[in-house]
Motif scaffolding. Structure first.
Motif, PDB file in Angstrom:
ATOM      1  N   GLY A  28      -3.332   5.278   6.777  1.00 39.76           N
ATOM      2  CA  GLY A  28      -4.121   6.364   7.357  1.00 39.76           C
ATOM      3  C   GLY A  28      -3.516   6.879   8.650  1.00 39.76           C
ATOM      4  N   GLU A  29      -3.067   5.967   9.499  1.00 35.70           N
ATOM      5  CA  GLU A  29      -2.424   6.382  10.747  1.00 35.70           C
ATOM      6  C   GLU A  29      -1.171   7.199  10.463  1.00 35.70           C
ATOM      7  N   ILE A  44      -3.445  16.206   1.269  1.00 29.26           N
ATOM      8  CA  ILE A  44      -4.099  15.185   0.447  1.00 29.26           C
ATOM      9  C   ILE A  44      -3.056  14.185  -0.047  1.00 29.26           C
ATOM     10  N   GLY A  45      -3.414  12.914  -0.004  1.00 29.67           N
ATOM     11  CA  GLY A  45      -2.546  11.881  -0.554  1.00 29.67           C
ATOM     12  C   GLY A  45      -3.338  10.965  -1.470  1.00 29.67           C
ATOM     13  N   GLU A  46      -2.730  10.588  -2.587  1.00 28.19           N
ATOM     14  CA  GLU A  46      -3.354   9.610  -3.482  1.00 28.19           C
ATOM     15  C   GLU A  46      -2.905   8.228  -3.030  1.00 28.19           C
ATOM     16  N   VAL A  47      -3.868   7.368  -2.719  1.00 26.62           N
ATOM     17  CA  VAL A  47      -3.575   6.066  -2.139  1.00 26.62           C
ATOM     18  C   VAL A  47      -3.861   4.956  -3.149  1.00 26.62           C
ATOM     19  N   ALA A  48      -3.064   3.893  -3.066  1.00 32.35           N
ATOM     20  CA  ALA A  48      -3.277   2.707  -3.897  1.00 32.35           C
ATOM     21  C   ALA A  48      -2.683   1.518  -3.165  1.00 32.35           C
ATOM     22  N   PHE A  81      -7.446  11.056   1.774  1.00 35.67           N
ATOM     23  CA  PHE A  81      -6.883  10.233   0.717  1.00 35.67           C
ATOM     24  C   PHE A  81      -7.812  10.311  -0.475  1.00 35.67           C
ATOM     25  N   GLU A  82      -7.228  10.271  -1.659  1.00 30.74           N
ATOM     26  CA  GLU A  82      -7.979  10.161  -2.897  1.00 30.74           C
ATOM     27  C   GLU A  82      -7.550   8.878  -3.585  1.00 30.74           C
ATOM     28  N   ALA A  83      -8.465   8.315  -4.355  1.00 32.58           N
ATOM     29  CA  ALA A  83      -8.142   7.111  -5.121  1.00 32.58           C
ATOM     30  C   ALA A  83      -9.089   7.000  -6.302  1.00 32.58           C
ATOM     31  N   ASP A  84      -8.570   6.474  -7.400  1.00 29.95           N
ATOM     32  CA  ASP A  84      -9.389   6.167  -8.559  1.00 29.95           C
ATOM     33  C   ASP A  84      -9.545   4.653  -8.626  1.00 29.95           C
ATOM     34  N   VAL A  85     -10.777   4.214  -8.867  1.00 31.86           N
ATOM     35  CA  VAL A  85     -11.106   2.791  -8.858  1.00 31.86           C
ATOM     36  C   VAL A  85     -11.955   2.483 -10.083  1.00 31.86           C
ATOM     37  N   LEU A  86     -11.600   1.429 -10.796  1.00 33.73           N
ATOM     38  CA  LEU A  86     -12.442   1.018 -11.923  1.00 33.73           C
ATOM     39  C   LEU A  86     -13.818   0.618 -11.407  1.00 33.73           C
ATOM     40  N   ALA A  87     -14.839   0.953 -12.180  1.00 33.65           N
ATOM     41  CA  ALA A  87     -16.218   0.802 -11.726  1.00 33.65           C
ATOM     42  C   ALA A  87     -16.620  -0.631 -11.396  1.00 33.65           C
ATOM     43  N   ASP A  88     -15.902  -1.631 -11.917  1.00 37.70           N
ATOM     44  CA  ASP A  88     -16.275  -3.012 -11.606  1.00 37.70           C
ATOM     45  C   ASP A  88     -15.427  -3.623 -10.479  1.00 37.70           C
ATOM     46  N   GLY A 143       0.857  -1.182   0.000  1.00 34.33           N
ATOM     47  CA  GLY A 143       0.000   0.000   0.000  1.00 34.33           C
ATOM     48  C   GLY A 143       0.888   1.226   0.000  1.00 34.33           C
ATOM     49  N   ARG A 144       0.446   2.248  -0.674  1.00 33.85           N
ATOM     50  CA  ARG A 144       1.281   3.447  -0.771  1.00 33.85           C
ATOM     51  C   ARG A 144       0.417   4.673  -0.943  1.00 33.85           C
ATOM     52  N   PHE A 145       1.003   5.813  -0.636  1.00 35.49           N
ATOM     53  CA  PHE A 145       0.381   7.061  -1.047  1.00 35.49           C
ATOM     54  C   PHE A 145       1.440   8.067  -1.416  1.00 35.49           C
ATOM     55  N   ASP A 146       1.055   8.927  -2.339  1.00 29.83           N
ATOM     56  CA  ASP A 146       1.864  10.068  -2.751  1.00 29.83           C
ATOM     57  C   ASP A 146       1.087  11.318  -2.380  1.00 29.83           C
ATOM     58  N   ARG A 147       1.743  12.225  -1.673  1.00 31.40           N
ATOM     59  CA  ARG A 147       1.090  13.484  -1.310  1.00 31.40           C
ATOM     60  C   ARG A 147       0.854  14.277  -2.597  1.00 31.40           C
ATOM     61  N   THR A 148      -0.382  14.717  -2.795  1.00 31.66           N
ATOM     62  CA  THR A 148      -0.727  15.481  -3.994  1.00 31.66           C
ATOM     63  C   THR A 148      -1.124  16.912  -3.657  1.00 31.66           C
TER      64      THR A 148
END
Length: 160
Positions: free
Chosen positions: A105-106, A80-84, A116-123, A71-76
Motif C-alpha cells: 500500500g505504501e 488501481i492495482g490487483e493485489v494478492a 487495490f482490488e482482490a478476489d477472495v474465496l468466500a470461505d 505479496g504483489r500487485f499488478d496495475r489494472t
C-alpha cells in the motif's frame, strides 16, 4: 523469528518454488483458486521479475533469507492495482500478510495507485479479515462463491 520485507529479486525464483511447495493444499487453493500443486517455469519467471512500475512484488524473508511470504500487485488501471499475497502455513496468523499489504500500500500510494482490488474465496475468512481491517472503507461484492474487494489505500497506511 525476525521477518524482513524487501522487494523481490529475479534470484528469488527458486525460493518462490520452495515456498509454493511448502504450502498446504488449502493455502494453495485459496491463493490460486485451484489445487495448483507446482509453479511452472513461466510462472516462476513472471512472479520473480517485476518492473516496479506496473507490477510490484515484495517478499517476507526469515533470518536465513528464506522466502516465507510474498505479496504483489499488478496495475489494472491508472490508479488501481490487483493485489494478492500468500504466507507459509506455519507463520500464518502472525501479521506477515498484513505487513506485506501495508508495504504494498505504501509503495502503491507513492506511485499513483489509489485502490487495490482482490478476489477472495468466500470461505477464506482470514484474508477477509486482513482486508477489512486494513481498509475499513472497503466495498465487497459477491458472485459465484468469490468475494470481490475494492479497497481504497488508506491515506496514512499503517494507521488503521
Amino acid at each position: 523469528m525476525a521477518i524482513r520485507i524487501r522487494p523481490i529479486e529475479p534470484a528469488d525464483g527458486p525460493k518462490l518454488v520452495d515456498l509454493h511447495e511448502s504450502l498446504s493444499d488449502v493455502t494453495r487453493h485459496y491463493r490460486f483458486f485451484s489445487p495448483h500443486p507446482h509453479l511452472t517455469p513461466a510462472e516462476v519467471d513472471r512472479f520473480s521479475h517485476v518492473d516496479h512500475v506496473d507490477r510490484e512484488a515484495l517478499v517476507a524473508v526469515d533470518g536465513d533469507d528464506n522466502v516465507v511470504g510474498v505479496g504483489r500487485f499488478d496495475r489494472t488501471g491508472d490508479d488501481i492495482g490487483e493485489v494478492a499475497f500468500v504466507v507459509t502455513d506455519r507463520l500464518q496468523g502472525q501479521g506477515i500478510g498484513s505487513r506485506l499489504l501495508e508495504a504494498l500500500g505504501e509503495w502503491g500510494r507513492a506511485h499513483g495507485v489509489a485502490r487495490f482490488e482482490a478476489d477472495v474465496l468466500a470461505d477464506n475468512r482470514s484474508m477477509m479479515h486482513v482486508f477489512r481491517k486494513w481498509a475499513p472503507g472497503t466495498s465487497v461484492t459477491f458472485c459465484d462463491g468469490v468475494l470481490h474487494f475494492d479497497m481504497p489505500i488508506p491515506t496514512r497506511v499503517g494507521q488503521n
